[in-house]
Design a protein around this motif. Structure first.
Motif, PDB file in Angstrom:
ATOM      1  N   VAL A  38       0.784  -0.911  -0.153  1.00  0.00           N
ATOM      2  CA  VAL A  38      -0.677  -0.155   0.139  1.00  0.00           C
ATOM      3  C   VAL A  38       1.589   1.286  -0.084  1.00  0.00           C
ATOM      4  CG1 VAL A  38      -1.821   1.380   0.969  1.00  0.00           C
ATOM      5  CG2 VAL A  38      -1.648  -0.989   0.685  1.00  0.00           C
ATOM      6  N   SER A  39       2.927   1.611   0.482  1.00  0.00           N
ATOM      7  CA  SER A  39       3.207   2.603   0.734  1.00  0.00           C
ATOM      8  C   SER A  39       3.555   2.972  -1.040  1.00  0.00           C
ATOM      9  CB  SER A  39       3.891   2.236   1.672  1.00  0.00           C
ATOM     10  OG  SER A  39       3.844   2.005   3.104  1.00  0.00           O
ATOM     11  N   GLU A  40       3.127   1.270  -1.545  1.00  0.00           N
ATOM     12  CA  GLU A  40       3.895   2.115  -3.143  1.00  0.00           C
ATOM     13  C   GLU A  40       2.600   2.551  -4.034  1.00  0.00           C
ATOM     14  OE1 GLU A  40       5.603  -1.144  -6.929  1.00  0.00           O
ATOM     15  OE2 GLU A  40       4.909  -2.104  -4.661  1.00  0.00           O
ATOM     16  N   THR A  45       4.691   6.394   3.700  1.00  0.00           N
ATOM     17  CA  THR A  45       4.242   5.302   4.324  1.00  0.00           C
ATOM     18  C   THR A  45       4.115   5.412   4.752  1.00  0.00           C
ATOM     19  OG1 THR A  45       7.150   5.944   5.582  1.00  0.00           O
ATOM     20  CG2 THR A  45       6.089   4.370   6.338  1.00  0.00           C
ATOM     21  N   ILE A  46       3.173   3.810   4.633  1.00  0.00           N
ATOM     22  CA  ILE A  46       1.861   3.140   5.119  1.00  0.00           C
ATOM     23  C   ILE A  46       2.238   2.484   5.790  1.00  0.00           C
ATOM     24  CG2 ILE A  46      -0.168   2.575   5.147  1.00  0.00           C
ATOM     25  CD1 ILE A  46      -0.485   4.943   3.222  1.00  0.00           C
ATOM     26  N   GLU A  47       1.342   2.608   7.597  1.00  0.00           N
ATOM     27  CA  GLU A  47       1.913   1.192   8.536  1.00  0.00           C
ATOM     28  C   GLU A  47       1.269   0.370   8.695  1.00  0.00           C
ATOM     29  OE1 GLU A  47       3.506   2.733  11.768  1.00  0.00           O
ATOM     30  OE2 GLU A  47       3.330   4.720  10.793  1.00  0.00           O
ATOM     31  N   CYS A  48       0.704  -0.753   9.110  1.00  0.00           N
ATOM     32  CA  CYS A  48      -0.537  -1.705   9.037  1.00  0.00           C
ATOM     33  C   CYS A  48      -0.224  -2.165  10.015  1.00  0.00           C
ATOM     34  CB  CYS A  48       0.035  -2.912   8.165  1.00  0.00           C
ATOM     35  SG  CYS A  48      -2.386  -3.785   7.898  1.00  0.00           S
ATOM     36  N   ALA A  49      -1.508  -2.811  10.708  1.00  0.00           N
ATOM     37  CA  ALA A  49      -1.474  -3.311  11.548  1.00  0.00           C
ATOM     38  C   ALA A  49      -2.916  -4.849  11.170  1.00  0.00           C
ATOM     39  CB  ALA A  49      -1.751  -3.353  13.295  1.00  0.00           C
ATOM     40  N   ILE A  50      -2.913  -5.580  11.856  1.00  0.00           N
ATOM     41  CA  ILE A  50      -3.415  -6.627  12.026  1.00  0.00           C
ATOM     42  C   ILE A  50      -4.212  -7.205  13.113  1.00  0.00           C
ATOM     43  CG2 ILE A  50      -4.076  -9.281  10.995  1.00  0.00           C
ATOM     44  CD1 ILE A  50      -1.504  -9.513   9.379  1.00  0.00           C
ATOM     45  N   THR A  51      -5.937  -7.324  12.837  1.00  0.00           N
ATOM     46  CA  THR A  51      -6.504  -7.735  14.045  1.00  0.00           C
ATOM     47  C   THR A  51      -7.133  -8.887  13.286  1.00  0.00           C
ATOM     48  OG1 THR A  51      -6.939  -5.116  14.390  1.00  0.00           O
ATOM     49  CG2 THR A  51      -8.577  -7.162  14.997  1.00  0.00           C
ATOM     50  N   LEU A  52      -7.780  -9.794  14.441  1.00  0.00           N
ATOM     51  CA  LEU A  52      -7.949 -11.101  14.650  1.00  0.00           C
ATOM     52  C   LEU A  52      -8.909 -11.210  15.395  1.00  0.00           C
ATOM     53  CD1 LEU A  52      -5.314 -13.161  14.741  1.00  0.00           C
ATOM     54  CD2 LEU A  52      -6.412 -12.521  12.570  1.00  0.00           C
ATOM     55  N   SER A 118      -5.342  10.066   8.611  1.00  0.00           N
ATOM     56  CA  SER A 118      -5.719   8.831   7.987  1.00  0.00           C
ATOM     57  C   SER A 118      -5.496   7.480   7.759  1.00  0.00           C
ATOM     58  CB  SER A 118      -5.724   9.590   6.109  1.00  0.00           C
ATOM     59  OG  SER A 118      -4.740   8.837   6.151  1.00  0.00           O
ATOM     60  N   THR A 119      -7.005   7.222   8.387  1.00  0.00           N
ATOM     61  CA  THR A 119      -6.977   5.917   7.989  1.00  0.00           C
ATOM     62  C   THR A 119      -7.921   4.403   7.312  1.00  0.00           C
ATOM     63  OG1 THR A 119      -6.284   4.188  10.038  1.00  0.00           O
ATOM     64  CG2 THR A 119      -8.271   5.807  10.199  1.00  0.00           C
ATOM     65  N   LEU A 120      -7.489   3.719   7.348  1.00  0.00           N
ATOM     66  CA  LEU A 120      -8.328   2.756   6.208  1.00  0.00           C
ATOM     67  C   LEU A 120      -8.585   1.437   7.335  1.00  0.00           C
ATOM     68  CD1 LEU A 120     -10.183   2.228   3.445  1.00  0.00           C
ATOM     69  CD2 LEU A 120      -7.416   1.532   2.273  1.00  0.00           C
ATOM     70  N   ALA A 138      -1.662   6.354   8.272  1.00  0.00           N
ATOM     71  CA  ALA A 138      -1.179   7.065   7.214  1.00  0.00           C
ATOM     72  C   ALA A 138      -0.943   8.979   8.193  1.00  0.00           C
ATOM     73  CB  ALA A 138      -1.488   7.560   5.627  1.00  0.00           C
ATOM     74  N   THR A 139       0.291   9.239   7.812  1.00  0.00           N
ATOM     75  CA  THR A 139       0.857  10.807   8.417  1.00  0.00           C
ATOM     76  C   THR A 139       0.434  11.505   7.973  1.00  0.00           C
ATOM     77  OG1 THR A 139       2.895  10.461   6.898  1.00  0.00           O
ATOM     78  CG2 THR A 139       3.247   8.930   8.744  1.00  0.00           C
ATOM     79  N   ARG A 140      -0.576  11.727   6.317  1.00  0.00           N
ATOM     80  CA  ARG A 140      -1.016  12.863   5.896  1.00  0.00           C
ATOM     81  C   ARG A 140      -2.083  12.507   5.573  1.00  0.00           C
ATOM     82  NH1 ARG A 140      -1.285  11.922   0.378  1.00  0.00           N
ATOM     83  NH2 ARG A 140      -0.158   9.688  -0.672  1.00  0.00           N
ATOM     84  N   PRO A 141      -3.720  13.454   5.894  1.00  0.00           N
ATOM     85  CA  PRO A 141      -4.803  13.404   5.717  1.00  0.00           C
ATOM     86  C   PRO A 141      -5.146  12.574   3.651  1.00  0.00           C
ATOM     87  CG  PRO A 141      -4.545  15.662   5.540  1.00  0.00           C
ATOM     88  CD  PRO A 141      -3.016  14.872   6.109  1.00  0.00           C
ATOM     89  N   ASP A 142      -6.028  12.128   3.676  1.00  0.00           N
ATOM     90  CA  ASP A 142      -6.224  11.844   2.401  1.00  0.00           C
ATOM     91  C   ASP A 142      -5.363  11.119   1.522  1.00  0.00           C
ATOM     92  OD1 ASP A 142      -7.865  11.536   0.315  1.00  0.00           O
ATOM     93  OD2 ASP A 142      -8.197  13.394  -1.388  1.00  0.00           O
ATOM     94  N   ALA A 143      -4.259  10.015   1.801  1.00  0.00           N
ATOM     95  CA  ALA A 143      -3.440   9.427   1.842  1.00  0.00           C
ATOM     96  C   ALA A 143      -4.337   8.544   1.339  1.00  0.00           C
ATOM     97  CB  ALA A 143      -2.613   8.311   2.821  1.00  0.00           C
ATOM     98  N   PHE A 144      -5.615   8.099   1.394  1.00  0.00           N
ATOM     99  CA  PHE A 144      -6.290   6.518   0.996  1.00  0.00           C
ATOM    100  C   PHE A 144      -7.637   7.291  -0.828  1.00  0.00           C
ATOM    101  CE2 PHE A 144      -5.194   5.583   5.013  1.00  0.00           C
ATOM    102  CZ  PHE A 144      -3.962   4.333   4.885  1.00  0.00           C
ATOM    103  N   SER A 145      -6.392   7.521  -1.172  1.00  0.00           N
ATOM    104  CA  SER A 145      -7.105   7.866  -2.671  1.00  0.00           C
ATOM    105  C   SER A 145      -7.869   6.552  -2.727  1.00  0.00           C
ATOM    106  CB  SER A 145      -5.604   8.816  -3.437  1.00  0.00           C
ATOM    107  OG  SER A 145      -4.604   6.744  -3.912  1.00  0.00           O
ATOM    108  N   PRO A 146      -8.291   6.741  -4.252  1.00  0.00           N
ATOM    109  CA  PRO A 146      -9.185   5.445  -5.059  1.00  0.00           C
ATOM    110  C   PRO A 146      -8.365   5.092  -5.535  1.00  0.00           C
ATOM    111  CG  PRO A 146     -10.831   8.331  -5.968  1.00  0.00           C
ATOM    112  CD  PRO A 146      -9.015   8.002  -5.438  1.00  0.00           C
ATOM    113  N   ASP A 147      -7.071   5.481  -6.328  1.00  0.00           N
ATOM    114  CA  ASP A 147      -5.813   3.774  -6.133  1.00  0.00           C
ATOM    115  C   ASP A 147      -5.434   3.274  -5.214  1.00  0.00           C
ATOM    116  OD1 ASP A 147      -6.730   4.549  -9.189  1.00  0.00           O
ATOM    117  OD2 ASP A 147      -4.397   6.500  -9.465  1.00  0.00           O
ATOM    118  N   VAL A 148      -5.217   4.236  -4.026  1.00  0.00           N
ATOM    119  CA  VAL A 148      -4.817   2.952  -2.861  1.00  0.00           C
ATOM    120  C   VAL A 148      -5.465   2.104  -2.467  1.00  0.00           C
ATOM    121  CG1 VAL A 148      -3.295   3.830  -1.203  1.00  0.00           C
ATOM    122  CG2 VAL A 148      -2.949   5.066  -2.770  1.00  0.00           C
TER     123      VAL A 148
END
Length: 244
Positions: A38-40, A45-52, A118-120, A138-148
């Motif tokens: 997702v960072s690419e 830089t996008i960070e990720c955690a996994i919730t089970l 921002s978060t997803l 993500a450290t900036r707003p609107d980091a998760f554009s439609p493509d992301v």
């Protein structure tokens, strides 16, 4: 997203699954790969955690960074947030700008305190009564554009298949372990009965009755009493002979 990228992602996920020594290592690798993918796409830089979700209770399983793990812990402690909502409703939940989103005010403030804007939350389909979700930060707003956004969902779809395979493999392994334990118990009991039959010149039914009585008097499981008897006589643990 092209099918070639999907195939490459699936192959990498399976490599992580095969190479991992345990579930935690596999999920940590999965979180790192999700963050990188997702960072690419985001060019940031996008960070990720996994919730089970196990036994109806969501827990933090792994993360690509200490901050991602901590923020996921905070969400679990508060009892609600985008990732928990995604997991509950099995649909992706986007927070475009943390500072402007009125949902979950306590959690939004925690995100702002550590410079997350921002978060997803993206759910993953898993069979067997379990559930999982990817929690992106993500450290900036609107980091998760439609493509992301699309990239995150495509990755989640590929990861779902690998997680289902992981669950199946661990279920099969668990059943195999249970079967091996049952075979060892049955072997020990049969051998112990044989010893008692020889010592007392009695029938198998009478030998089983003696063994059961000893088990009851000692308040120990029948298989444990049987194993102890055989190990005392042979000096080695009881083993089955069904290995391939």
């Amino acid at each position: 997203m092209s099918s070639s990228i999907d195939s490459q992602t699936a192959a990498q996920l399976q490599e992580i699954l095969v190479g991992a020594d345990d579930a935690v290592e596999f999920l940590s690798g999965l979180a790192g790969m999700a963050a990188a993918a997702v960072s690419e796409a985001a060019g940031d830089t996008i960070e990720c955690a996994i919730t089970l979700k196990l036994h109806r209770r969501p827990v933090t399983a792994a993360g690509s960074s200490a901050r991602a793990i901590e923020l996921d812990h905070v969400e679990q402690a508060l009892g609600d947030g985008p990732c928990i909502m995604a997991l509950r409703e099995m649909s992706t939940v986007l927070v475009v700008d943390v500072s402007l989103d009125a949902r979950w005010p306590l959690y939004m403030q925690k995100l702002l305190d550590v410079n997350i804007h921002s978060t997803l939350g993206v759910p993953l389909e898993i069979s067997g009564g379990a559930g999982a979700a990817l929690n992106f930060f993500a450290t900036r707003p609107d980091a998760f554009s439609p493509d992301v956004y699309e990239k995150a969902e495509a990755f989640a779809a590929a990861a779902s298949n690998t997680l289902q395979l992981s669950v199946r493999l661990r279920t099969v392994q668990g059943r195999a372990d249970d079967l091996e334990a049952a075979l060892e118990s049955r072997t020990a009991i049969n051998l112990a009965c044989g010893v008692i039959m020889a010592q007392n010149r009695c029938s198998q039914e009478e030998a089983m009755a003696i063994l059961t009585k000893v088990s009851g008097n000692r308040n120990r499981k029948l298989r444990d009493v049987a194993k102890e008897l055989i190990e005392q006589l042979s000096g080695s643990p009881v083993r089955t002979h069904f290995d391939t």
